[in-house]
Design a protein around this motif. Structure first.
Motif, PDB file in Angstrom:
ATOM      1  N   GLU A 159     -17.174  -3.523  -3.380  1.00  0.00           N
ATOM      2  CA  GLU A 159     -15.975  -2.999  -2.715  1.00  0.00           C
ATOM      3  C   GLU A 159     -14.941  -2.551  -3.753  1.00  0.00           C
ATOM      4  O   GLU A 159     -14.387  -1.477  -3.663  1.00  0.00           O
ATOM      5  CB  GLU A 159     -15.388  -4.075  -1.780  1.00  0.00           C
ATOM      6  CG  GLU A 159     -14.003  -3.805  -1.232  1.00  0.00           C
ATOM      7  CD  GLU A 159     -13.928  -2.582  -0.332  1.00  0.00           C
ATOM      8  OE1 GLU A 159     -14.967  -2.131   0.176  1.00  0.00           O
ATOM      9  OE2 GLU A 159     -12.802  -2.067  -0.143  1.00  0.00           O
TER      10      GLU A 159
ATOM     11  N   TYR B 231      -3.209  -1.703 -12.269  1.00  0.00           N
ATOM     12  CA  TYR B 231      -4.209  -2.508 -11.539  1.00  0.00           C
ATOM     13  C   TYR B 231      -5.120  -3.191 -12.539  1.00  0.00           C
ATOM     14  O   TYR B 231      -5.736  -2.490 -13.347  1.00  0.00           O
ATOM     15  CB  TYR B 231      -5.067  -1.618 -10.641  1.00  0.00           C
ATOM     16  CG  TYR B 231      -4.297  -1.059  -9.495  1.00  0.00           C
ATOM     17  CD1 TYR B 231      -4.196  -1.774  -8.317  1.00  0.00           C
ATOM     18  CD2 TYR B 231      -3.668   0.166  -9.602  1.00  0.00           C
ATOM     19  CE1 TYR B 231      -3.488  -1.271  -7.255  1.00  0.00           C
ATOM     20  CE2 TYR B 231      -2.949   0.671  -8.541  1.00  0.00           C
ATOM     21  CZ  TYR B 231      -2.868  -0.042  -7.370  1.00  0.00           C
ATOM     22  OH  TYR B 231      -2.169   0.466  -6.320  1.00  0.00           O
TER      23      TYR B 231
ATOM     24  N   THR C 140      -4.504 -10.475   2.415  1.00  0.00           N
ATOM     25  CA  THR C 140      -4.512  -9.469   1.352  1.00  0.00           C
ATOM     26  C   THR C 140      -5.911  -8.863   1.241  1.00  0.00           C
ATOM     27  O   THR C 140      -6.858  -9.335   1.868  1.00  0.00           O
ATOM     28  CB  THR C 140      -4.164 -10.100  -0.008  1.00  0.00           C
ATOM     29  OG1 THR C 140      -5.214 -11.027  -0.335  1.00  0.00           O
ATOM     30  CG2 THR C 140      -2.826 -10.808   0.023  1.00  0.00           C
ATOM     31  N   TYR C 141      -6.021  -7.858   0.423  1.00  0.00           N
ATOM     32  CA  TYR C 141      -7.315  -7.217   0.165  1.00  0.00           C
ATOM     33  C   TYR C 141      -8.357  -8.273  -0.202  1.00  0.00           C
ATOM     34  O   TYR C 141      -9.529  -8.191   0.168  1.00  0.00           O
ATOM     35  CB  TYR C 141      -7.155  -6.239  -1.006  1.00  0.00           C
ATOM     36  CG  TYR C 141      -8.102  -5.067  -0.989  1.00  0.00           C
ATOM     37  CD1 TYR C 141      -9.400  -5.183  -0.525  1.00  0.00           C
ATOM     38  CD2 TYR C 141      -7.689  -3.818  -1.465  1.00  0.00           C
ATOM     39  CE1 TYR C 141     -10.267  -4.096  -0.521  1.00  0.00           C
ATOM     40  CE2 TYR C 141      -8.548  -2.727  -1.461  1.00  0.00           C
ATOM     41  CZ  TYR C 141      -9.838  -2.876  -0.993  1.00  0.00           C
ATOM     42  OH  TYR C 141     -10.683  -1.809  -0.989  1.00  0.00           O
ATOM     43  N   TYR C 142      -7.914  -9.296  -0.935  1.00  0.00           N
ATOM     44  CA  TYR C 142      -8.840 -10.327  -1.421  1.00  0.00           C
ATOM     45  C   TYR C 142      -9.078 -11.420  -0.381  1.00  0.00           C
ATOM     46  O   TYR C 142      -9.761 -12.396  -0.657  1.00  0.00           O
ATOM     47  CB  TYR C 142      -8.289 -10.961  -2.702  1.00  0.00           C
ATOM     48  CG  TYR C 142      -8.071  -9.956  -3.802  1.00  0.00           C
ATOM     49  CD1 TYR C 142      -9.142  -9.494  -4.553  1.00  0.00           C
ATOM     50  CD2 TYR C 142      -6.803  -9.450  -4.072  1.00  0.00           C
ATOM     51  CE1 TYR C 142      -8.958  -8.554  -5.551  1.00  0.00           C
ATOM     52  CE2 TYR C 142      -6.609  -8.516  -5.077  1.00  0.00           C
ATOM     53  CZ  TYR C 142      -7.693  -8.071  -5.814  1.00  0.00           C
ATOM     54  OH  TYR C 142      -7.515  -7.143  -6.797  1.00  0.00           O
TER      55      TYR C 142
ATOM     56  N   ASP D  37       0.838  -5.595   7.778  1.00  0.00           N
ATOM     57  CA  ASP D  37      -0.233  -4.738   7.296  1.00  0.00           C
ATOM     58  C   ASP D  37      -1.499  -5.586   7.380  1.00  0.00           C
ATOM     59  O   ASP D  37      -1.747  -6.444   6.537  1.00  0.00           O
ATOM     60  CB  ASP D  37       0.062  -4.298   5.856  1.00  0.00           C
ATOM     61  CG  ASP D  37      -1.097  -3.510   5.243  1.00  0.00           C
ATOM     62  OD1 ASP D  37      -2.189  -3.509   5.836  1.00  0.00           O
ATOM     63  OD2 ASP D  37      -0.901  -2.915   4.166  1.00  0.00           O
TER      64      ASP D  37
ATOM     65  N   HIS E 158      -6.880  -5.539   6.277  1.00  0.00           N
ATOM     66  CA  HIS E 158      -8.083  -6.303   5.909  1.00  0.00           C
ATOM     67  C   HIS E 158      -8.327  -7.478   6.845  1.00  0.00           C
ATOM     68  O   HIS E 158      -8.954  -8.467   6.452  1.00  0.00           O
ATOM     69  CB  HIS E 158      -7.977  -6.749   4.444  1.00  0.00           C
ATOM     70  CG  HIS E 158      -7.864  -5.570   3.527  1.00  0.00           C
ATOM     71  ND1 HIS E 158      -8.949  -4.780   3.236  1.00  0.00           N
ATOM     72  CD2 HIS E 158      -6.790  -4.990   2.923  1.00  0.00           C
ATOM     73  CE1 HIS E 158      -8.546  -3.779   2.471  1.00  0.00           C
ATOM     74  NE2 HIS E 158      -7.248  -3.880   2.266  1.00  0.00           N
TER      75      HIS E 158
ATOM     76  N   HIS F  57       0.852  -1.189   0.000  1.00  0.00           N
ATOM     77  CA  HIS F  57       0.000   0.000   0.000  1.00  0.00           C
ATOM     78  C   HIS F  57       0.889   1.240   0.000  1.00  0.00           C
ATOM     79  O   HIS F  57       2.010   1.215   0.507  1.00  0.00           O
ATOM     80  CB  HIS F  57      -0.861  -0.017   1.268  1.00  0.00           C
ATOM     81  CG  HIS F  57      -1.852   1.098   1.338  1.00  0.00           C
ATOM     82  ND1 HIS F  57      -1.670   2.200   2.134  1.00  0.00           N
ATOM     83  CD2 HIS F  57      -3.038   1.285   0.716  1.00  0.00           C
ATOM     84  CE1 HIS F  57      -2.715   3.014   2.005  1.00  0.00           C
ATOM     85  NE2 HIS F  57      -3.559   2.478   1.147  1.00  0.00           N
TER      86      HIS F  57
ATOM     87  N   SER G 119      -7.043  -2.320  10.559  1.00  0.00           N
ATOM     88  CA  SER G 119      -8.153  -1.379  10.291  1.00  0.00           C
ATOM     89  C   SER G 119      -9.410  -1.815  11.007  1.00  0.00           C
ATOM     90  O   SER G 119     -10.185  -2.606  10.470  1.00  0.00           O
ATOM     91  CB  SER G 119      -8.493  -1.348   8.796  1.00  0.00           C
ATOM     92  OG  SER G 119      -7.479  -0.811   8.037  1.00  0.00           O
TER      93      SER G 119
ATOM     94  N   LYS H   3     -14.940 -12.778   2.224  1.00  0.00           N
ATOM     95  CA  LYS H   3     -14.657 -11.991   1.012  1.00  0.00           C
ATOM     96  C   LYS H   3     -15.192 -12.761  -0.191  1.00  0.00           C
ATOM     97  O   LYS H   3     -14.788 -13.914  -0.393  1.00  0.00           O
ATOM     98  CB  LYS H   3     -13.145 -11.799   0.826  1.00  0.00           C
ATOM     99  CG  LYS H   3     -12.459 -11.023   1.936  1.00  0.00           C
ATOM    100  CD  LYS H   3     -12.735  -9.556   1.770  1.00  0.00           C
ATOM    101  CE  LYS H   3     -12.208  -8.698   2.868  1.00  0.00           C
ATOM    102  NZ  LYS H   3     -10.853  -8.273   2.702  1.00  0.00           N
TER     103      LYS H   3
ATOM    104  N   LYS I 200     -12.394  -0.852   8.829  1.00  0.00           N
ATOM    105  CA  LYS I 200     -12.765  -1.525   7.573  1.00  0.00           C
ATOM    106  C   LYS I 200     -13.762  -2.660   7.827  1.00  0.00           C
ATOM    107  O   LYS I 200     -14.789  -2.725   7.179  1.00  0.00           O
ATOM    108  CB  LYS I 200     -11.531  -2.063   6.862  1.00  0.00           C
ATOM    109  CG  LYS I 200     -10.678  -0.975   6.199  1.00  0.00           C
ATOM    110  CD  LYS I 200      -9.772  -1.607   5.158  1.00  0.00           C
ATOM    111  CE  LYS I 200      -8.512  -0.799   4.903  1.00  0.00           C
ATOM    112  NZ  LYS I 200      -8.742   0.547   4.388  1.00  0.00           N
TER     113      LYS I 200
END
Ligand SMILES: Cc1ncc(COP(=O)(O)O)c(C=O)c1O
Length: 492
Positions: free
Chosen positions: A353, A438, A171-173, A196, A199, A116, A224, A325, A227
């Motif tokens: 999202e 991306y 990860t984000y996913y 990190d 998520h 990030h 987060s 997710k 989130k």
């Protein structure tokens, strides 16, 4: 009473507001009495009455000794940490504090390439040198996963003087690597593992979810709460384990990076979210997991769609996954994820999202209702019917750009004098800005790296394919910012 049922900070601000003191202090709207009427009505008296700052009875996030200290201690207990610091500047703020408390000028830090931007900002502010590790790519869905224990081991063998390793987990996913194994490898070098965990606030509270950073033995985690944990946007935490990092130093760095006007609405929401996660997290997550698994099954019955599930587990980079997710591959419908996002907005008032060229990502939390999921499934069925004439089986190839050599630390490149030159003439120059695509979300070039023919070729291929190439000041990517008259010499 379970002491996790207490909310020392939230309760104290409510009691303070109830006492209704005459306020000769900031914020000047004074419980909403001195502000725009429409905004006041919309936000409501309750919220405005606790929009306070660090007056003596309410403690001070910069030097907590009272209600904030107590609230942070309860959070530490709930998250299995030795110390927890609240952040009113999102996980970005917590990430910057985490990194800047363990690396300084010229120190090496091992990081995944798909970090990030707050990670790169911290590296630039600290003047540290990033050692990049490639994340594993998933050619089937076209996304980047985490880094593997083996790649971390190799990076440490080549850079035994590194001062820390940063991991994105999950990860984000929602994909998690083998964090415990990475922690064991890194600890052999007596350096900290920073996670990190933007998520992954919820994963600590349910044993069907991947291991949290603290459960895996990591030293710090920026998490987060806003989130996926039910607190207000911008509120996050930094969890710390004793041993390899000095919590007092982390607190000072965090303070250096934090506003002196800390929002008590955000802080109180962290206190309340922690209570809810600690007391009800398991039950609420049971429900969210059940909803998501049911949705996954129904989505996988729709022609042209694939919703990733536990079949993805089984490589070093995909050790576990978060079933809440819903990562849905739409490429077989013959349209992009962006198209699906726009279609859902236009026809069903549904917001996802994120979307990319091949996928959409939908998050399921305790805030979702079965009727919302039903509507989403109906929408996907309708979309699949509309696209039935062109459902196809294209095989997506994901090409990985080579990691360029660093000629300057990202900080030196960031502060150097620059020239703007045509991209086509930039081979051999040192870039002074970021260029990313991306998906897969991996920076092609970062400030300080030497531009190669391969990079330019890769950028052009992505542009030709219609992929969004982001970062440079010139969005058309015809011109690029490079360091003035620098003869590049790789520093590693
Ligand atoms: C992987 C990752 N890390 C860090 C962040 C930063 O979190 P925040 O938006 O709370 O600053 C994000 C935000 O999307 C993220 O995706």
């Amino acid at each position: 009473m379970n002491h996790q049922a207490r909310t020392p900070l939230f309760t104290a601000v409510i009691e303070h507001a109830k006492r209704n003191p005459i306020q000769f202090h900031i914020p000047g709207h004074k419980k909403g009495q001195g502000m725009d009427e429409e905004f006041k009505k919309f936000i409501g008296e309750n919220a405005l009455s606790i929009d306070l700052i660090n007056i003596a009875p309410l403690d001070d996030l910069h030097h907590p000794h009272g209600i904030i200290k107590e609230a942070q201690e309860l959070a530490a207990e709930a998250f299995g940490a030795d110390h927890t610091f609240f952040s009113v500047q999102g996980t970005s703020g917590a990430i910057m504090a985490m990194i800047m408390s363990v690396v300084g000028p010229n120190d090496k830090i091992i990081v995944p390439r798909n970090v990030h931007k707050s990670v790169m900002s911290a590296i630039i502010f600290a003047g540290a040198t990033p050692i990049f590790v490639h994340p594993e790519m998933d050619p089937k869905i076209g996304i980047a996963h985490g880094i593997t224990p083996n790649s971390v081991k190799k990076a440490l063998e080549q850079h035994p003087d590194a001062k820390a390793v940063l991991v994105i987990n999950p990860t984000y996913y929602g994909i998690a690597g083998n964090l415990r194994k990475i922690v064991d490898i890194v600890h052999q070098y007596n350096i900290p593992v920073l996670v990190d965990e933007a998520h992954g606030v919820h994963i600590h509270f349910h044993d069907e979810l991947p291991l949290s950073a603290m459960q895996a033995g990591a030293d710090m985690a920026a998490t987060s709460v806003h989130k996926l944990g039910g607190s207000l946007t911008q509120s996050s935490i930094l969890n710390i384990r004793n041993g390899l990092v000095n919590p007092s130093h982390v607190q000072s760095v965090m303070s250096m990076l934090t506003t002196t006007s800390t929002s008590y609405i955000l802080l109180a929401s962290l206190d309340a979210a922690r209570r809810n996660l600690a007391l009800n997290g398991k039950r609420l997550l049971d429900e969210a997991i059940h909803l998501a698994q049911d949705a996954r099954k129904r989505i996988n019955e729709i022609p042209g769609l694939y919703c990733v599930g536990d079949e993805i587990i089984g490589t070093e980079a995909v050790y576990d996954y978060d079933p809440t997710k819903l990562l849905i591959s739409v490429k077989d419908l013959g349209i992009t994820g962006y198209d699906v996002e726009k279609w859902l907005r236009k026809h069903y008032n549904i917001e996802v999202e994120l979307s990319d060229l091949y996928n959409i990502l939908v998050i399921i939390t305790p805030g979702d209702r079965p009727s919302d999921i039903d509507l989403f499934i109906s929408a996907l069925k309708k979309l699949s019917e509309e696209q039935s004439h062109q459902i196809q089986k294209k095989h997506l190839k994901v090409r990985l750009p080579k990691i360029p050599a660093l000629a300057l630390s990202p900080r030196d490149a960031f502060y150097a004098e620059t020239d703007i030159i045509p991209l086509d003439e930039s081979v051999g120059h040192v870039i002074a800005e970021f260029i990313m695509v991306y998906p897969p979300g991996i920076p092609i070039l970062l400030p300080g790296e030497i531009i190669t023919e391969d990079n330019i070729e890769y950028i052009k291929q992505n542009l030709a394919a219609g992929l969004p190439v982001q970062g440079p000041e010139d969005e058309s990517l015809k011109m690029i910012k490079v360091i003035k008259e620098l003869k590049p010499i790789p520093i590693y």
